[in-house]
Design an enzyme around this catalytic site. Sequence first.
Site, PDB file in Angstrom:
ATOM      1  CD  GLU A 268       0.021  -1.135   3.181  1.00 11.89           C
ATOM      2  OE1 GLU A 268       0.233  -1.193   4.374  1.00 11.89           O
ATOM      3  OE2 GLU A 268       0.041  -2.042   2.260  1.00 11.89           O
TER       4      GLU A 268
ATOM      5  CG  ASP B 195       3.348   0.201   5.309  1.00 12.51           C
ATOM      6  OD1 ASP B 195       4.216  -0.641   4.931  1.00 12.51           O
ATOM      7  OD2 ASP B 195       2.044  -0.366   5.430  1.00 12.51           O
TER       8      ASP B 195
ATOM      9  CG  ASN C  13       6.651 -10.712   7.396  1.00 14.32           C
ATOM     10  OD1 ASN C  13       7.722 -11.230   8.151  1.00 14.32           O
ATOM     11  ND2 ASN C  13       6.353  -9.662   7.083  1.00 14.32           N
TER      12      ASN C  13
ATOM     13  CG  ASP D 261      21.329  22.897 -29.332  1.00 18.92           C
ATOM     14  OD1 ASP D 261      21.750  22.341 -28.051  1.00 18.92           O
ATOM     15  OD2 ASP D 261      20.528  23.742 -29.226  1.00 18.92           O
TER      16      ASP D 261
ATOM     17  CG  ASN E  64       1.154  -3.461   6.836  1.00 24.32           C
ATOM     18  OD1 ASN E  64       2.490  -3.957   6.023  1.00 24.32           O
ATOM     19  ND2 ASN E  64       0.415  -2.864   6.305  1.00 24.32           N
TER      20      ASN E  64
END
Length: 904
Positions: free
Chosen positions: A337, A744, A715, A379, A740
């Site tokens: 996520e 995160d 896991n 260029d 989790n």
Amino acid sequence: MNFTLLKEFFAGFLRTRRIGRHFRRLALLDSLPQTDAGGIGRELPQTLSHSLVEAAHSDPAALLFRLDSHSDGLSQAQADQVRERTGPNEIEHEKPLSWRQHLWLSYRNPFNLLLTLLALVSFLTDDMKATTVIGTMVVLSTLLRFWQEARASKAADALKALVSNTASVLRPGQVRAAEVPIVQLVPGDVIHLSAGDMIPADCRVLGAKDLFVAQAAMTGESMPVEKFATQRDASVVNPVALDNLLFMGTNVVSGAATAVVLATGNATYFGALAARVTATDRAPTAFQSGVNTVSWLLIRFMAVMAPLVLFINGYTKGDWMEALLFALSIAVGLTPEMLPMIVTSTLAKGAVILSRRKVIVKRLDAIQNFGAMDVLCTDKTGTLTQDRIFLARHVDVWGEEADEVLDMAYLNSYYQTGLKNLLDVAVLEHAEVHRELQPARNYRKVDEIPFDFNRRRMSVVVSERDDHHELICKGAVDEILAVCTQVRHGDQTEALTPQLLARIRQVTDDLNEEGLRVVAVAMKEVPPTQDTYGVADECGLTLTGYVAFLDPPKESTAAALKALAQHGVAVKVLTGDNGRVTAKICREVGLEQQGLLLGDDIERMDDAELAAAVETHNVFARLSPAHKERIVRRLKAGGHVVGFMGDGINDAPALRAADIGISVDTAVDIAKEAADIILLEKSLMVLEEGVLEGRRTFANMLKYIKMTASSNFGNVFSVLVASAFIPFLPMLPMHLLVQNLLYDVSQIAVPFDNVDDELLRRPQHWQPGEVGRFMVFFGPISSVFDITTFALMWFVFGANTPAHQTLFQSGWFVVGLLTQTLVVHMIRTPKIPFLQSRASAPLMAMTALIMAIGIFLPMGPLAHYFKLQALPPLYFALLPLILLAYVALTQAMKGFYVRRYGWQ
């Protein structure tokens, strides 16, 4: 932690789809139906088609009267009044979303929907704590993204303002046309157009001189079409076939015009067509495809493993509802996520840093393409050189000083109305010539034949006395010689013979060898019997001499080229200039010439031959726009990630064809529209900084992806083992969600992490297969220590019955979180972490904080709330041994992996 950078980052947070909306005009044009000029007109609403045809056939004075305008345009007050009625000159898809739509889009992604489903199941099973935790994750994620994107919209508007285009608008009583932002144009405004300008609205031509407009994006016509002030065929009713109408989104190739605006915004031809198609993003880049591949790899892994966990737990424990909740928690734990947020925030942080270095990022994906770029086509003028050309010599055909040649060159530059280039500016800087000639008093302009990229010359016709006209032509030597039949030396004029031609070429070659850019000057006297001249009149000219210009190399160019080469970026020079001059400049800046290829050579090559030639050559001269685009496409087909840097009209096709188009804020409108990156300083040094920032961005994104993939794999493997042999859940759904969430949060600082110098030396490319291999190699390492923890809790601490499951779950919760957080430092570098390579202060602080929270939760007053319990002292005596063994085994595996597969 650098809070100033954090604040600036959040203020400049930009998502690809949002910022892309502001710069999608050309992308939308590409998506419009491509038909011939006869078919596309039928797709317009009848009322719009009728009004355009009526305007085209109207008398100019009557048309201006109907628009409440005049030949000298609208006053500012009149324009403001009209704008209140018609609105800004924008098409509908550029308008911002309402806050409700924005909030819904911020919420609507598969991961939030999955979390919402899990919260709903928890609510229906009366698990209010899990419902609260999951609901909080969803709300925070949605609101954070909503807030960041609202700030991003303001930042995007600010960036857009920096590179927004303007139009030259007439205002009554003003001597010079005013530069007005295109968005402020209204029907009735009278505008000036010249080569390089985007057509800012639907317009009717009032006056034109050799006006050629490229409208391929509208009609599919490959060649520019000429436009006139009058409609020649009164029977034409198809709007795009009308001679005197100009349409928003097309561009002027050559010539000049005065036009009145007929319609703006959604009322334009472009707006009507845009309403019939959906404004879509560009085709996925290699970067986007790589992110999508990795995301779906993890999601498919989740789709397989979550049902497997459900079946094993339901079958072995007998409680299918609890097994369902646990499986859903596993699904959430496996769901990447944070991947969209990490990717976007890493790109946004790169955009903020580049903005400080005078680089405006129009499309966020371009930052990663910067890092992946291994060939830069550029260029010569203004990039390798100072872009400050000065007139070094003015000589006759044999190379002797001649003031007459300078006088003619001055008149040519003074009276031309097209796009004045740097050569014209250098000539016009000679104020003493102006004082001597006094052109306003002694000369009258009769006509001009504008420059175009095929003829590579331009002419003006002036009248010095009433008894004759003088056609003065200047341009590229070969193109001027092609229309000359005589040569003047002093007072003598003689026919241009092959012997004289060979001598002339020797003189110009000698000037080129000195690094001078040579422009030939020719003329002829004609009777004063005509007022209009065209290309056909450029014949039978007399060559009078040359003006030679010097554009010295930039002092920083040699160092920049060396730095780019050290970082694996090959520089190829693509220029329309003379091959000898280009080669001389390349030698002076230290660019070792690997072969010079001219446009004529390319013209004779098929695609296979050109594909081989672009690999072995690095200097290309005397190129047309089509040649530049073709070279870029051949390089891309050869597997290179190609950047193209240009600022002229002739660079626009190559800018669109390249993986990353780079232009400057002083470029012509069409070049800025086609580019992905806008430089506020035309310098290769700035590009080198962009390349390094792109590689840092890519490296930090890849860190998160590798961390997520390997942790998730480990896991799930551990859960499968525990579910098969332990008579209770190894962790409750709430534990998995909290773990989790904490993991995160520890990743939020990844965009600010340091990157090893070794990873910046070579271009970085997406290799989705590498992620899968990495996951299989490093994921099971954490499982080894998870299983060790299971054995420790089962045999040493006696947590081997459902009555003691809280102790077991608490023990694995801490080890799982700490090893997951440690893997951030292990996988961020192939070196020994903390010793040979140290993470940035924000990442160190964030991971230390999360590890502390992970230990605090079972040991502190919140343990009961989270269904955890305090762990015995012996556990914390053994914990460092587990972590040290984990670090040692991971480092050993890294050494083996690097030796066998390398490290990306």
